[in-house]
Design an enzyme around this catalytic site. Structure first.
Site, PDB file in Angstrom:
ATOM      1  N   HIS A   1       0.796  -1.237   0.000  1.00  0.00           N
ATOM      2  CA  HIS A   1       0.000   0.000   0.000  1.00  0.00           C
ATOM      3  C   HIS A   1       0.824   1.281   0.000  1.00  0.00           C
ATOM      4  O   HIS A   1       0.271   2.361  -0.172  1.00  0.00           O
ATOM      5  CB  HIS A   1      -0.915   0.017   1.230  1.00  0.00           C
ATOM      6  CG  HIS A   1      -1.987  -1.035   1.187  1.00  0.00           C
ATOM      7  ND1 HIS A   1      -3.301  -0.765   0.905  1.00  0.00           N
ATOM      8  CD2 HIS A   1      -1.924  -2.387   1.369  1.00  0.00           C
ATOM      9  CE1 HIS A   1      -4.010  -1.879   0.931  1.00  0.00           C
ATOM     10  NE2 HIS A   1      -3.192  -2.884   1.208  1.00  0.00           N
TER      11      HIS A   1
ATOM     12  N   ASP B   1       3.530   9.798  -0.292  1.00  0.00           N
ATOM     13  CA  ASP B   1       2.368   8.972   0.061  1.00  0.00           C
ATOM     14  C   ASP B   1       2.178   7.918  -1.024  1.00  0.00           C
ATOM     15  O   ASP B   1       2.256   8.246  -2.219  1.00  0.00           O
ATOM     16  CB  ASP B   1       1.121   9.867   0.126  1.00  0.00           C
ATOM     17  CG  ASP B   1       0.104   9.374   1.151  1.00  0.00           C
ATOM     18  OD1 ASP B   1       0.070   8.169   1.412  1.00  0.00           O
ATOM     19  OD2 ASP B   1      -0.646  10.216   1.681  1.00  0.00           O
TER      20      ASP B   1
HETATM   21  N1  LIG Z   1      -9.846  12.144  11.271  1.00  0.00           N
HETATM   22  C1  LIG Z   1     -10.299  11.101  10.565  1.00  0.00           C
HETATM   23  N2  LIG Z   1     -11.421  10.514  10.933  1.00  0.00           N
HETATM   24  C2  LIG Z   1     -11.893   9.454  10.261  1.00  0.00           C
HETATM   25  N3  LIG Z   1     -11.281   8.889   9.219  1.00  0.00           N
HETATM   26  C3  LIG Z   1     -10.138   9.428   8.822  1.00  0.00           C
HETATM   27  C4  LIG Z   1      -9.597  10.548   9.459  1.00  0.00           C
HETATM   28  N4  LIG Z   1      -8.440  10.851   8.845  1.00  0.00           N
HETATM   29  C5  LIG Z   1      -8.284   9.941   7.875  1.00  0.00           C
HETATM   30  N5  LIG Z   1      -9.304   9.091   7.853  1.00  0.00           N
HETATM   31  C6  LIG Z   1      -9.486   7.952   6.926  1.00  0.00           C
HETATM   32  O1  LIG Z   1      -8.305   7.178   6.895  1.00  0.00           O
HETATM   33  C7  LIG Z   1      -7.986   6.842   5.552  1.00  0.00           C
HETATM   34  C8  LIG Z   1      -6.583   7.345   5.263  1.00  0.00           C
HETATM   35  O2  LIG Z   1      -6.151   6.807   4.038  1.00  0.00           O
HETATM   36  P1  LIG Z   1      -4.889   7.327   3.263  1.00  0.00           P
HETATM   37  O3  LIG Z   1      -4.799   6.624   1.982  1.00  0.00           O
HETATM   38  O4  LIG Z   1      -5.030   8.788   3.105  1.00  0.00           O
HETATM   39  O5  LIG Z   1      -3.662   7.072   4.245  1.00  0.00           O
HETATM   40  P2  LIG Z   1      -2.896   5.852   5.065  1.00  0.00           P
HETATM   41  O6  LIG Z   1      -1.522   6.344   5.252  1.00  0.00           O
HETATM   42  O7  LIG Z   1      -3.621   5.503   6.310  1.00  0.00           O
HETATM   43  O8  LIG Z   1      -2.956   4.597   4.094  1.00  0.00           O
HETATM   44  C9  LIG Z   1      -2.011   3.742   3.428  1.00  0.00           C
HETATM   45  O9  LIG Z   1      -2.824   2.900   2.577  1.00  0.00           O
HETATM   46  C10 LIG Z   1      -3.582   3.633   1.625  1.00  0.00           C
HETATM   47  C11 LIG Z   1      -4.423   2.627   0.847  1.00  0.00           C
HETATM   48  O10 LIG Z   1      -3.623   1.761   0.113  1.00  0.00           O
HETATM   49  C12 LIG Z   1      -2.703   4.466   0.711  1.00  0.00           C
HETATM   50  O11 LIG Z   1      -3.537   5.321  -0.056  1.00  0.00           O
HETATM   51  C13 LIG Z   1      -1.719   5.316   1.519  1.00  0.00           C
HETATM   52  O12 LIG Z   1      -0.793   5.947   0.640  1.00  0.00           O
HETATM   53  C14 LIG Z   1      -0.996   4.451   2.529  1.00  0.00           C
HETATM   54  O13 LIG Z   1      -0.117   5.237   3.343  1.00  0.00           O
HETATM   55  C15 LIG Z   1      -9.033   7.488   4.657  1.00  0.00           C
HETATM   56  O14 LIG Z   1      -9.955   6.519   4.233  1.00  0.00           O
HETATM   57  C16 LIG Z   1      -9.718   8.524   5.558  1.00  0.00           C
HETATM   58  O15 LIG Z   1     -11.083   8.682   5.336  1.00  0.00           O
HETATM   59  O1  LIG Z   2      -2.018   2.807  11.949  1.00  0.00           O
HETATM   60  P1  LIG Z   2      -1.185   1.681  11.417  1.00  0.00           P
HETATM   61  O2  LIG Z   2       0.212   1.715  11.925  1.00  0.00           O
HETATM   62  O3  LIG Z   2      -1.858   0.379  11.566  1.00  0.00           O
HETATM   63  O4  LIG Z   2      -0.998   1.910   9.816  1.00  0.00           O
HETATM   64  C1  LIG Z   2      -1.981   2.412   8.991  1.00  0.00           C
HETATM   65  C2  LIG Z   2      -1.802   1.991   7.536  1.00  0.00           C
HETATM   66  O5  LIG Z   2      -1.768   0.602   7.445  1.00  0.00           O
HETATM   67  C3  LIG Z   2      -0.584   2.546   6.862  1.00  0.00           C
HETATM   68  O6  LIG Z   2      -0.385   1.898   5.626  1.00  0.00           O
END
Ligand SMILES: Nc1ncnc2c1ncn2[C@@H]1O[C@H](COP(=O)(O)OP(=O)(O)O[C@H]2O[C@H](CO)[C@@H](O)[C@H](O)[C@H]2O)[C@@H](O)[C@H]1O
Ligand SMILES: O=P(O)(O)OC[C@H](O)CO
Length: 485
Positions: free
Chosen positions: A172, A381
């Site tokens: 990811h 990212d």
């Molecule tokens: N305050 C909040 N309250 C509720 N929900 C919240 C929130 N802040 C964030 N979220 C949710 O958390 C998720 C975050 O996903 P991201 O892809 O932006 O980052 P993340 O680093 O966790 O994922 C990792 O996996 C994803 C998927 O493969 C990749 O896009 C990314 O690059 C990789 O780091 C989103 O679905 C969002 O809605």
């Molecule tokens: O909060 P973590 O450490 O489980 O990581 C979140 C996502 O898997 C990052 O890829």
């Protein structure tokens, strides 16, 4: 309930969709927030199966059994199977090797990487625990789908014990250039572990290229760069770029919901400014939160007309709070918020509203609806789902997405305004442009974005992976035993 007889999916990841909490009425699953969860859980809710994951809590001792729960509790669709980890394992494997070495390495933060052989040996051992749990579940015809950098060794560990089991792996986060990967003393073991899978997915072709170059350079594997295939130990491993999508229709439905719309209006009137900018993410140094706050401060210095008229809502989800780099970042972010508010607050006006918490889906979409400008400015990212969720939540094609050129999503999201988050002055000027953008220009860009996010949604993504797996199956049937090494 979980489907038991038909071939099933066994999802494997470090964290699942729930953290387990002990309460007076027993173990309760509490929803977890991450991109991986957002992407993968809808699939299991629809198809059923088993999700093998750590429950986010300390096991009392080495051999404590993991719990098995039908989830979601209100309408069970699949089974959550806990892999219990002890305090020592959490420290050395999760806070240590995965988040102190692999995470910074893959995001190009070499100065933050800490390589420690005790952490590495715990990573090997914990990966074997996950492989054991998946193997206990797997029957003939099942598919094991392993996720992310925490579990890179699992595919080979499974292959060694059950060579015929069908495997898929999705990575990811970014996959780094082999020069950078080579700084990790155990890079060859990581690569060999991943090559245990049948199909290996990344978000971008550049990550695929980095992986193929790494196995060619560091392992001497034979690689067909034209078809993204690695020949390894009498097997062919197919590698592919499938940028993950979001459930576009679900976000649209949520955005149409009268309760969500009313909440968005309340937020607007409570914040009391003409222009609202929003950022939402885990509190992580890769997300560029501090640099964004500096750019917001620079904007207010350089373009005083925005004082009193524009506010930034920064929502940061607590993440990896035991890792020192994350604790330091929290202090730095909070100091920056305090300084900016101290400098530019006036009467009831505050330039930055900071929340350190996760939000339920409806509240999140209300914020997406309320925001004129969405700032997604990570330093690096893998993809970034928040950018796509904002686009999927806009009902009237207004709104501006400001997106870092170092987010994987920037390759697909052509209507976004791209920024270099390392260039604070440049980012401040782009914020100014975004806040001033005409409605006609917003609509032109947003329609382009919505078309892309709607077409390449989560179902498109799952179909791509399914087709890759089927193609692999047919090929195995056709050419069984003919691949070289
Ligand atoms: N305050 C909040 N309250 C509720 N929900 C919240 C929130 N802040 C964030 N979220 C949710 O958390 C998720 C975050 O996903 P991201 O892809 O932006 O980052 P993340 O680093 O966790 O994922 C990792 O996996 C994803 C998927 O493969 C990749 O896009 C990314 O690059 C990789 O780091 C989103 O679905 C969002 O809605
Ligand atoms: O909060 P973590 O450490 O489980 O990581 C979140 C996502 O898997 C990052 O890829």
């Amino acid at each position: 309930m979980a489907k038991k007889q038909a071939p099933k999916i066994i999802m494997v990841s470090n964290r699942g969709a729930y953290n387990l909490q002990a309460t007076d009425s027993g173990i309760q699953p509490v929803p977890a927030i991450s991109g991986l969860v957002s992407a993968v859980e809808p699939f299991l809710k629809e198809k059923g199966g088993v999700w093998v994951a750590w429950g986010g809590r300390e096991a009392p001792q080495e051999n404590s059994p993991g719990v098995r729960l039908p989830v979601p509790q209100e309408d069970p669709a699949y089974t959550f199977l806990e892999v219990p980890l002890t305090a020592g394992e959490i420290k050395l494997y999760y806070h240590g090797f995965t988040n102190g070495a692999l995470w910074p390495l893959c995001h190009y933060f070499l100065e933050k990487c800490r390589y420690n052989s005790q952490e590495w040996s715990t990573y090997v051992r914990v990966n074997a625990k996950f492989a054991d749990a998946a193997l206990m579940e797997a029957r003939e015809g099942d598919t094991v789908w392993v996720n992310d950098y925490h579990l890179a060794l699992v595919p080979a560990q499974i292959r060694h014990r059950k060579p015929q089991l069908r495997q898929f792996f999705f990575w990811h986060i970014p996959f780094p250039h082999h020069d950078l990967l080579a700084t990790l003393p155990w890079a060859p073991q990581i690569l060999r572990g991943l090559l245990g899978t049948d199909v290996l997915g990344f978000h971008l072709q550049s990550y695929v290229d980095n992986f193929l170059n790494a196995v060619a350079t560091l392992l001497g594997a034979r690689v067909d760069f034209e078809h993204n295939v690695v020949y390894w130990q009498q097997r062919r491993i197919h590698v592919g770029a499938w940028p993950m999508g979001v459930d576009y229709q679900a976000f649209q439905r949520q955005a149409l919901n009268p309760g969500t719309r009313a909440r968005a209006e309340t937020l607007r009137s409570q914040l009391g400014v003409e222009h609202l900018a929003l950022s939402v993410e885990r509190l992580d140094y890769t997300k560029g939160i501090l640099e964004r706050l500096l750019a917001w401060e620079r904007l207010l210095e350089e373009v005083p007309e925005w004082r009193g008229r524009a506010a930034l809502v920064q929502i940061a989800v607590p993440s990896r709070t035991a890792v020192p780099a994350y604790r330091r970042l929290k202090e730095e972010v909070e100091a920056a918020v305090g300084r900016i508010n101290g400098r530019f607050s006036e009467g009831s006006y505050r330039p930055v509203h900071y929340f350190w918490r996760g939000l339920p889906r409806q509240e999140l979409v209300a914020y997406y609806l309320a925001a004129d400008v969405m700032l997604v400015t990570p330093l690096r990212d893998g993809l970034n789902l928040v950018a796509k969720e904002y686009v999927a939540s806009r009902r009237d094609s207004s709104g501006v997405l400001v997106l870092s050129r170092f987010a994987g999503a920037a390759q697909e999201l052509k209507g976004a305004v791209l920024v270099n988050p390392y260039d604070i002055d440049g980012m401040a000027m782009i914020l100014n442009t975004a806040l001033n953008m005409s409605r006609a220009e917003q609509e032109k860009r947003m329609r382009l974005l919505q078309e892309k996010v709607r077409r390449h949604d989560i179902r498109w993504w799952l179909t791509c992976f399914h087709q890759a797996m089927m193609a692999r199956e047919e090929e195995t049937a056709d050419v069984s035993g003919s691949a070289g090494s």
